[in-house]
Design a protein around this motif. Structure first.
Motif, PDB file in Angstrom:
ATOM      1  N   SER A 169      44.117  73.744  41.905  1.00 51.30           N
ATOM      2  CA  SER A 169      43.641  73.485  40.547  1.00 51.30           C
ATOM      3  C   SER A 169      42.201  73.966  40.379  1.00 51.30           C
ATOM      4  O   SER A 169      41.328  73.584  41.172  1.00 51.30           O
ATOM      5  CB  SER A 169      43.703  71.982  40.241  1.00 51.30           C
ATOM      6  OG  SER A 169      45.006  71.481  40.422  1.00 51.30           O
ATOM      7  N   HIS A 215      40.977  67.244  32.809  1.00 51.53           N
ATOM      8  CA  HIS A 215      42.134  66.347  32.789  1.00 51.53           C
ATOM      9  C   HIS A 215      41.781  64.960  33.330  1.00 51.53           C
ATOM     10  O   HIS A 215      42.224  63.948  32.794  1.00 51.53           O
ATOM     11  CB  HIS A 215      43.264  66.953  33.617  1.00 51.53           C
ATOM     12  CG  HIS A 215      44.585  66.275  33.416  1.00 51.53           C
ATOM     13  ND1 HIS A 215      45.522  66.723  32.506  1.00 51.53           N
ATOM     14  CD2 HIS A 215      45.126  65.169  33.972  1.00 51.53           C
ATOM     15  CE1 HIS A 215      46.576  65.925  32.520  1.00 51.53           C
ATOM     16  NE2 HIS A 215      46.367  64.986  33.408  1.00 51.53           N
ATOM     17  N   TRP A 216      40.991  64.907  34.403  1.00 54.84           N
ATOM     18  CA  TRP A 216      40.746  63.639  35.091  1.00 54.84           C
ATOM     19  C   TRP A 216      39.310  63.147  34.974  1.00 54.84           C
ATOM     20  O   TRP A 216      38.974  62.105  35.559  1.00 54.84           O
ATOM     21  CB  TRP A 216      41.086  63.794  36.579  1.00 54.84           C
ATOM     22  CG  TRP A 216      42.516  64.122  36.841  1.00 54.84           C
ATOM     23  CD1 TRP A 216      43.037  65.310  37.269  1.00 54.84           C
ATOM     24  CD2 TRP A 216      43.631  63.250  36.673  1.00 54.84           C
ATOM     25  NE1 TRP A 216      44.405  65.237  37.376  1.00 54.84           N
ATOM     26  CE2 TRP A 216      44.801  63.979  37.024  1.00 54.84           C
ATOM     27  CE3 TRP A 216      43.775  61.933  36.266  1.00 54.84           C
ATOM     28  CZ2 TRP A 216      46.068  63.434  36.976  1.00 54.84           C
ATOM     29  CZ3 TRP A 216      45.047  61.381  36.209  1.00 54.84           C
ATOM     30  CH2 TRP A 216      46.170  62.128  36.559  1.00 54.84           C
ATOM     31  N   ILE A 227      47.215  62.605  42.955  1.00 54.93           N
ATOM     32  CA  ILE A 227      46.750  63.839  42.309  1.00 54.93           C
ATOM     33  C   ILE A 227      46.215  64.842  43.322  1.00 54.93           C
ATOM     34  O   ILE A 227      46.133  66.042  43.031  1.00 54.93           O
ATOM     35  CB  ILE A 227      45.687  63.551  41.231  1.00 54.93           C
ATOM     36  CG1 ILE A 227      44.387  63.044  41.838  1.00 54.93           C
ATOM     37  CG2 ILE A 227      46.226  62.576  40.198  1.00 54.93           C
ATOM     38  CD1 ILE A 227      43.261  62.901  40.838  1.00 54.93           C
ATOM     39  N   VAL A 251      53.120  69.591  39.997  1.00 51.31           N
ATOM     40  CA  VAL A 251      51.871  69.130  39.392  1.00 51.31           C
ATOM     41  C   VAL A 251      52.138  68.130  38.281  1.00 51.31           C
ATOM     42  O   VAL A 251      51.577  67.025  38.272  1.00 51.31           O
ATOM     43  CB  VAL A 251      51.052  70.331  38.857  1.00 51.31           C
ATOM     44  CG1 VAL A 251      49.895  69.853  37.988  1.00 51.31           C
ATOM     45  CG2 VAL A 251      50.530  71.160  40.018  1.00 51.31           C
ATOM     46  N   TRP A 270      51.115  64.366  38.681  1.00 50.49           N
ATOM     47  CA  TRP A 270      49.972  63.991  37.837  1.00 50.49           C
ATOM     48  C   TRP A 270      50.352  62.949  36.800  1.00 50.49           C
ATOM     49  O   TRP A 270      49.515  62.140  36.405  1.00 50.49           O
ATOM     50  CB  TRP A 270      49.396  65.238  37.165  1.00 50.49           C
ATOM     51  CG  TRP A 270      48.516  66.031  38.076  1.00 50.49           C
ATOM     52  CD1 TRP A 270      48.525  66.024  39.441  1.00 50.49           C
ATOM     53  CD2 TRP A 270      47.485  66.945  37.690  1.00 50.49           C
ATOM     54  NE1 TRP A 270      47.584  66.886  39.935  1.00 50.49           N
ATOM     55  CE2 TRP A 270      46.927  67.471  38.878  1.00 50.49           C
ATOM     56  CE3 TRP A 270      47.004  67.396  36.472  1.00 50.49           C
ATOM     57  CZ2 TRP A 270      45.885  68.397  38.870  1.00 50.49           C
ATOM     58  CZ3 TRP A 270      45.973  68.329  36.465  1.00 50.49           C
ATOM     59  CH2 TRP A 270      45.419  68.821  37.647  1.00 50.49           C
ATOM     60  N   TRP A 327      48.297  59.595  36.490  1.00 46.44           N
ATOM     61  CA  TRP A 327      47.717  59.103  35.243  1.00 46.44           C
ATOM     62  C   TRP A 327      47.962  57.599  35.098  1.00 46.44           C
ATOM     63  O   TRP A 327      47.076  56.849  34.682  1.00 46.44           O
ATOM     64  CB  TRP A 327      48.323  59.853  34.058  1.00 46.44           C
ATOM     65  CG  TRP A 327      47.499  59.801  32.819  1.00 46.44           C
ATOM     66  CD1 TRP A 327      46.628  60.735  32.370  1.00 46.44           C
ATOM     67  CD2 TRP A 327      47.473  58.739  31.852  1.00 46.44           C
ATOM     68  NE1 TRP A 327      46.057  60.331  31.181  1.00 46.44           N
ATOM     69  CE2 TRP A 327      46.556  59.101  30.842  1.00 46.44           C
ATOM     70  CE3 TRP A 327      48.118  57.516  31.738  1.00 46.44           C
ATOM     71  CZ2 TRP A 327      46.280  58.299  29.756  1.00 46.44           C
ATOM     72  CZ3 TRP A 327      47.841  56.692  30.649  1.00 46.44           C
ATOM     73  CH2 TRP A 327      46.936  57.096  29.669  1.00 46.44           C
TER      74      TRP A 327
END
Length: 469
Positions: A85, A93-94, A200, A218, A222, A226
């Motif tokens: 990534s 995203h995170w 993750i 992914v 993910w 989340w």
């Protein structure tokens, strides 16, 4: 004895590809045996964990057994990921969850350090030599930084972040478990973050074997990550608030010359995080809705988009050829008739073509089984049946383009078809003469027609009579 048996079960199951049940109970037995090495309080906690883990595993297997009994997985396993990534995508995203997680872990660590200084209480799981010796401290920090640097250079910065966060969470979870009266809420948040970092971080080094690149690995992992981070953050925010309030009320803080307090800093941070988090739904919802066939409809009817005569544009003659306008709403009367008049799960046949087209639309909108759905997914999910899948696709296309009365009868008998669909896709790709011949087939009876689109019911007895004759 339990430890030896458990270790044997784990090694046997892992080395021979044994089933997961043996692996789980082997690990549980080995963990239960290890509890004998701890003091009574920790032994009780470990055994409680073993008990809960056993009940969870048995419940999980009991509910999944009907599925596991009747399904088959192909090309299972994992391999080293070829892609990682990019840091900017990972942080976009995170970033919010990572900010909350690291502030939470930092606040706990600072609080433990303060308590250690004020009350001279050992709060670290390392022996005194490792905590008091400055050289060892320096070497330990150097090793940690080296490990993070290696992870960054050899794998990705995203993986290094997850390793750092996961190890930090593990240390704090171990420390909290050793307390005589652990804070369950805080421990739960730490464990949620620990699981989140692990989940993750996994796709940075592994990929499921039958994946396309690592796309499904992914988004499936993910998605679970989340949930872990979201649940953990809910508990973490509450604990950070109380820690900030304690710092705000602390005598040293109240006499400080600084004009801003820890509690005010936390309030500002929460406001900033919420504002940043809201930018995506506020800015992305409009463009996302604009791509819908009907951006004005608001409701739960998943088929309502066909009410506004939508169409799609394809290039059936290649990129250099003329564009083809596909009026997909013409299939709506067929779909509605099937949903209203057909009971049970009879098999239908409809055109099967390339991916990302108006294929499998009758099966999708009615729930009825079809001879072949999305062929690309079938290839991916059932790789050992690739030849059969290809043959089904060829047979379907031949049925609509080259079928004679004899070959059509053989096709319908082979795949036990109950209804034949002649709609948008069939007219688009099928042979007009073949489609017209269906009306004269002795085993096909027209049960519904909307314009040029037709649904035929198959008379199985008539098919057998044709086959015998």
């Amino acid at each position: 004895l339990f430890g030896v048996i458990g270790l044997t079960m784990v090694l046997s199951a892992s080395s021979s590809g044994g089933n997961s049940l043996i692996l789980i109970f082997g690990a549980v037995s080995f963990l239960g045996a290890l509890s004998a090495l701890f003091n009574p309080i920790n032994r009780s906690r470990i055994l409680q964990f073993v008990c809960h883990l056993s009940l969870a595993a048995l419940t999980h297997i009991a509910f999944l057994w009907p599925y596991l009994r009747d399904t088959k997985n192909f090309n299972i396993g994992i391999h080293r990921a070829k892609w990682t990534s990019p840091l900017d995508d990972f942080m976009s995203h995170w970033g919010i969850f990572l900010s909350i997680a690291f502030i939470f872990l930092s606040s706990i660590s600072l609080r433990l350090r303060r308590n250690h200084k004020e009350h001279n209480v050992t709060v670290h799981f390392l022996p005194t030599f490792f905590r008091r010796n400055k050289f060892v401290k320096f070497v330990t920090v150097g090793l940690c930084l080296s490990a993070i640097t290696i992870c960054t250079l050899k794998i990705s910065a995203a993986f290094a972040i997850t390793i750092f966060g996961g190890f930090w969470s593990f240390v704090l979870a171990e420390n909290e478990c050793r307390n005589l009266k652990p804070d369950i809420g805080k421990l739960f948040a730490i464990i949620m973050f620990l699981f989140g970092f692990a989940v993750i971080g996994g796709p940075e080094i592994i990929t499921v074997n039958n994946d396309v690149a690592r796309m499904n690995t992914v988004f499936k992992f993910w998605l679970q990550g989340w949930l872990f981070f979201a649940i953990g953050s809910a508990f973490a925010i509450n604990h950070i608030w109380h820690i900030a309030k304690e710092a705000h009320d602390h005598p040293k803080t109240t006499t400080s010359r600084f004009w801003i307090s820890p509690l005010s800093v936390w309030r500002i941070f929460v406001f900033a995080v919420v504002a940043i988090g809201l930018t995506y739904p506020l800015l992305a919802t409009g463009p996302r809705l604009s791509t819908r066939f009907n951006p004005h409809y608001k409701g739960l009817n998943g088929i309502a988009y066909l009410d506004d005569d939508p169409y799609i544009i394809r290039r059936d003659q290649g990129q250099q050829g003329a564009a083809t306008v596909v009026q997909i709403a013409e299939d709506l009367p067929l779909i509605q008739w099937i949903r209203s008049n057909i009971a049970g799960s009879p098999t239908i046949v409809e055109w099967s073509g390339d991916s990302y087209d108006w294929n499998s639309r009758i099966a999708v909108h009615t729930g009825l089984p079809t001879v072949l759905g999305w062929s690309s997914h079938q290839y991916q999910q059932r790789q050992e049946y690739a030849d059969w899948i290809l043959q089904r696709r060829i047979d379907i296309q031949n049925f609509y383009t080259k079928a004679t009365q004899k070959t059509a009868s053989e096709f319908l008998l082979t795949y036990e078809v109950n209804y034949v669909v002649v709609g948008v896709q069939e007219h688009r790709f099928g042979n007009p003469d073949v489609l017209a011949s269906f009306a004269n087939h002795p085993a096909l009876t027209k049960v519904f027609q909307s314009g040029k689109n037709v649904i035929y019911i198959v008379d199985t007895e008539a098919l057998w009579e044709l086959a015998i004759s």
